[in-house]
Design a protein around this motif. Sequence first.
Motif, PDB file in Angstrom:
ATOM      1  N   LYS A   1       0.010  -6.514  15.039  1.00 32.80           N
ATOM      2  CA  LYS A   1       0.100  -7.969  14.782  1.00 32.80           C
ATOM      3  C   LYS A   1      -0.890  -8.456  13.728  1.00 32.80           C
ATOM      4  CE  LYS A   1      -2.812  -9.641  18.584  1.00 32.80           C
ATOM      5  NZ  LYS A   1      -3.864 -10.277  17.801  1.00 32.80           N
ATOM      6  N   ASP A   2      -1.999  -7.740  13.540  1.00 30.35           N
ATOM      7  CA  ASP A   2      -3.021  -8.162  12.584  1.00 30.35           C
ATOM      8  C   ASP A   2      -2.884  -7.511  11.210  1.00 30.35           C
ATOM      9  OD1 ASP A   2      -4.159  -9.731  14.585  1.00 30.35           O
ATOM     10  OD2 ASP A   2      -5.517  -8.136  15.223  1.00 30.35           O
ATOM     11  N   THR A   3      -1.918  -6.649  11.046  1.00 26.42           N
ATOM     12  CA  THR A   3      -1.822  -5.865   9.813  1.00 26.42           C
ATOM     13  C   THR A   3      -0.997  -6.539   8.729  1.00 26.42           C
ATOM     14  OG1 THR A   3      -2.051  -3.862  11.145  1.00 26.42           O
ATOM     15  CG2 THR A   3      -1.274  -3.579   8.892  1.00 26.42           C
ATOM     16  N   GLY A   4       0.034  -7.271   9.077  1.00 26.04           N
ATOM     17  CA  GLY A   4       0.925  -7.869   8.085  1.00 26.04           C
ATOM     18  C   GLY A   4       0.230  -8.757   7.078  1.00 26.04           C
ATOM     19  N   LYS A   5      -0.823  -9.421   7.500  1.00 25.93           N
ATOM     20  CA  LYS A   5      -1.531 -10.351   6.617  1.00 25.93           C
ATOM     21  C   LYS A   5      -2.591  -9.668   5.749  1.00 25.93           C
ATOM     22  CE  LYS A   5      -4.581 -11.559  10.396  1.00 25.93           C
ATOM     23  NZ  LYS A   5      -4.629 -12.409  11.554  1.00 25.93           N
ATOM     24  N   LEU A   6      -2.857  -8.381   5.990  1.00 25.09           N
ATOM     25  CA  LEU A   6      -3.828  -7.661   5.154  1.00 25.09           C
ATOM     26  C   LEU A   6      -3.349  -7.626   3.717  1.00 25.09           C
ATOM     27  CD1 LEU A   6      -4.808  -4.433   7.141  1.00 25.09           C
ATOM     28  CD2 LEU A   6      -6.253  -6.417   6.645  1.00 25.09           C
ATOM     29  N   LYS A   7      -4.257  -7.880   2.809  1.00 26.74           N
ATOM     30  CA  LYS A   7      -3.915  -7.805   1.381  1.00 26.74           C
ATOM     31  C   LYS A   7      -4.173  -6.393   0.879  1.00 26.74           C
ATOM     32  CE  LYS A   7      -4.628 -12.641   0.534  1.00 26.74           C
ATOM     33  NZ  LYS A   7      -5.220 -13.668  -0.284  1.00 26.74           N
ATOM     34  N   MET A   8      -3.544  -6.061  -0.220  1.00 26.81           N
ATOM     35  CA  MET A   8      -3.720  -4.733  -0.792  1.00 26.81           C
ATOM     36  C   MET A   8      -5.196  -4.448  -1.045  1.00 26.81           C
ATOM     37  SD  MET A   8      -0.752  -3.330  -0.831  1.00 26.81           S
ATOM     38  CE  MET A   8      -0.309  -4.295   0.613  1.00 26.81           C
ATOM     39  N   LYS A   9      -5.938  -5.453  -1.470  1.00 26.36           N
ATOM     40  CA  LYS A   9      -7.368  -5.263  -1.755  1.00 26.36           C
ATOM     41  C   LYS A   9      -8.170  -4.983  -0.485  1.00 26.36           C
ATOM     42  CE  LYS A   9      -8.544 -10.168  -1.736  1.00 26.36           C
ATOM     43  NZ  LYS A   9      -9.051 -11.277  -2.522  1.00 26.36           N
ATOM     44  N   ASP A  10      -7.554  -5.189   0.703  1.00 27.13           N
ATOM     45  CA  ASP A  10      -8.221  -4.909   1.975  1.00 27.13           C
ATOM     46  C   ASP A  10      -7.981  -3.490   2.466  1.00 27.13           C
ATOM     47  OD1 ASP A  10      -9.136  -7.574   2.106  1.00 27.13           O
ATOM     48  OD2 ASP A  10      -7.252  -8.210   3.062  1.00 27.13           O
ATOM     49  N   LEU A  11      -7.067  -2.782   1.819  1.00 20.32           N
ATOM     50  CA  LEU A  11      -6.775  -1.407   2.230  1.00 20.32           C
ATOM     51  C   LEU A  11      -7.811  -0.454   1.641  1.00 20.32           C
ATOM     52  CD1 LEU A  11      -2.884  -1.426   1.847  1.00 20.32           C
ATOM     53  CD2 LEU A  11      -4.238  -1.773   3.930  1.00 20.32           C
ATOM     54  N   GLN A  12      -7.964   0.702   2.275  1.00 14.62           N
ATOM     55  CA  GLN A  12      -9.009   1.647   1.887  1.00 14.62           C
ATOM     56  C   GLN A  12      -8.859   2.188   0.468  1.00 14.62           C
ATOM     57  OE1 GLN A  12     -11.903   2.572   3.551  1.00 14.62           O
ATOM     58  NE2 GLN A  12     -11.303   0.794   4.758  1.00 14.62           N
ATOM     59  N   PHE A  13      -7.639   2.344  -0.015  1.00 14.85           N
ATOM     60  CA  PHE A  13      -7.456   2.930  -1.345  1.00 14.85           C
ATOM     61  C   PHE A  13      -7.936   1.999  -2.459  1.00 14.85           C
ATOM     62  CE2 PHE A  13      -3.669   0.334  -1.648  1.00 14.85           C
ATOM     63  CZ  PHE A  13      -3.490   0.154  -3.012  1.00 14.85           C
ATOM     64  N   TRP A  14      -8.012   0.691  -2.162  1.00 14.82           N
ATOM     65  CA  TRP A  14      -8.346  -0.281  -3.202  1.00 14.82           C
ATOM     66  C   TRP A  14      -9.821  -0.160  -3.574  1.00 14.82           C
ATOM     67  CZ3 TRP A  14      -4.866  -3.333  -5.652  1.00 14.82           C
ATOM     68  CH2 TRP A  14      -5.373  -4.228  -6.587  1.00 14.82           C
ATOM     69  N   ASN A  15     -10.086  -0.045  -4.846  1.00 17.43           N
ATOM     70  CA  ASN A  15     -11.449   0.024  -5.346  1.00 17.43           C
ATOM     71  C   ASN A  15     -11.566  -0.964  -6.493  1.00 17.43           C
ATOM     72  OD1 ASN A  15     -13.875   0.624  -6.602  1.00 17.43           O
ATOM     73  ND2 ASN A  15     -13.611   2.842  -6.438  1.00 17.43           N
ATOM     74  N   ASP A  16     -12.384  -1.979  -6.316  1.00 24.20           N
ATOM     75  CA  ASP A  16     -12.549  -3.011  -7.342  1.00 24.20           C
ATOM     76  C   ASP A  16     -13.069  -2.448  -8.665  1.00 24.20           C
ATOM     77  OD1 ASP A  16     -11.639  -5.254  -5.916  1.00 24.20           O
ATOM     78  OD2 ASP A  16     -13.587  -5.505  -4.943  1.00 24.20           O
ATOM     79  N   LEU A  17     -13.711  -1.296  -8.615  1.00 23.71           N
ATOM     80  CA  LEU A  17     -14.272  -0.700  -9.828  1.00 23.71           C
ATOM     81  C   LEU A  17     -13.275   0.182 -10.571  1.00 23.71           C
ATOM     82  CD1 LEU A  17     -17.804   0.230  -8.448  1.00 23.71           C
ATOM     83  CD2 LEU A  17     -17.111  -1.834  -9.682  1.00 23.71           C
ATOM     84  N   SER A  18     -12.126   0.432  -9.969  1.00 24.89           N
ATOM     85  CA  SER A  18     -11.105   1.266 -10.625  1.00 24.89           C
ATOM     86  C   SER A  18     -10.501   0.527 -11.813  1.00 24.89           C
ATOM     87  CB  SER A  18      -9.975   1.611  -9.656  1.00 24.89           C
ATOM     88  OG  SER A  18     -10.435   2.452  -8.639  1.00 24.89           O
ATOM     89  N   SER A  19     -10.187   1.286 -12.833  1.00 23.48           N
ATOM     90  CA  SER A  19      -9.486   0.704 -13.975  1.00 23.48           C
ATOM     91  C   SER A  19      -8.046   0.406 -13.543  1.00 23.48           C
ATOM     92  CB  SER A  19      -9.465   1.692 -15.138  1.00 23.48           C
ATOM     93  OG  SER A  19      -8.660   2.800 -14.816  1.00 23.48           O
ATOM     94  N   PRO A  20      -7.375  -0.495 -14.232  1.00 21.85           N
ATOM     95  CA  PRO A  20      -5.972  -0.767 -13.914  1.00 21.85           C
ATOM     96  C   PRO A  20      -5.117   0.500 -14.001  1.00 21.85           C
ATOM     97  CG  PRO A  20      -6.827  -2.470 -15.363  1.00 21.85           C
ATOM     98  CD  PRO A  20      -7.893  -1.404 -15.260  1.00 21.85           C
ATOM     99  N   GLU A  21      -5.427   1.386 -14.936  1.00 24.89           N
ATOM    100  CA  GLU A  21      -4.657   2.629 -15.084  1.00 24.89           C
ATOM    101  C   GLU A  21      -4.850   3.540 -13.866  1.00 24.89           C
ATOM    102  OE1 GLU A  21      -5.448   0.690 -18.847  1.00 24.89           O
ATOM    103  OE2 GLU A  21      -6.914   1.537 -17.450  1.00 24.89           O
ATOM    104  N   LEU A  22      -6.080   3.674 -13.406  1.00 30.36           N
ATOM    105  CA  LEU A  22      -6.350   4.506 -12.235  1.00 30.36           C
ATOM    106  C   LEU A  22      -5.707   3.903 -10.993  1.00 30.36           C
ATOM    107  CD1 LEU A  22      -7.654   6.925 -10.911  1.00 30.36           C
ATOM    108  CD2 LEU A  22      -9.781   5.605 -10.729  1.00 30.36           C
ATOM    109  N   ARG A  23      -5.810   2.582 -10.842  1.00 27.79           N
ATOM    110  CA  ARG A  23      -5.207   1.914  -9.692  1.00 27.79           C
ATOM    111  C   ARG A  23      -3.687   2.120  -9.700  1.00 27.79           C
ATOM    112  NH1 ARG A  23      -7.433  -3.057 -10.010  1.00 27.79           N
ATOM    113  NH2 ARG A  23      -9.240  -2.244  -8.913  1.00 27.79           N
ATOM    114  N   GLU A  24      -3.084   2.062 -10.878  1.00 27.94           N
ATOM    115  CA  GLU A  24      -1.637   2.279 -10.981  1.00 27.94           C
ATOM    116  C   GLU A  24      -1.270   3.712 -10.589  1.00 27.94           C
ATOM    117  OE1 GLU A  24       1.966   1.659 -14.127  1.00 27.94           O
ATOM    118  OE2 GLU A  24       0.338   0.208 -14.003  1.00 27.94           O
TER     119      GLU A  24
END
Length: 121
Positions: A30-53
Motif C-alpha cells: 500500500k505504501d509503494t505506489g506513491k514512491l517516486k523513481m528518485k526514491d528507489l535504490q538505483f537512483w543516484n543524483d550524481l549519475s549522468s543522464p546517460e548513465l541513468r538511462e
Amino acid sequence: MNNFWNKNNLACRKVWLYLKVLHQHNKVFKDTGKLKMKDLQFWNDLSSPELREQQAKMMAHQFDNMFRSFDKAKYEEGSSLETAVEQLKSILTDENKTVADLAEAADNNYFFLGEDLDEEN
C-alpha cells in the motif's frame, strides 16, 4: 499521485514484488505506489543522464524478462519488446514518476497470465 495503484491489479502486484526482489524498496504494497523513481535504490543524483538511462534500460529489460519468463506475460496488441522497454525506461528515468506510473506502463504493455480479459482500471 497516480490512482492506478491497486492490489487487485496483477501489473501492480508484479511491479511491487520485482522491485522488492531487486532491492529497490522495502515498503509494504500500500505504501509503494506513491514512491517516486528518485526514491528507489538505483537512483543516484550524481549519475549522468546517460548513465541513468543505461541503468533504467537494464532494469526495464529485467522487468521484461521477469514478466515474460516468470509470469508468462505476453505483449499487449500493439506492444513489443522495444515499445515496452522504452515506455518502462522513460518512467524509470523521470525522477518524479511513481511506482504506480511504472505499473500502469507495465499493464499497458503486458497481458499477464491470469489477468481478466475484461479487467478495467
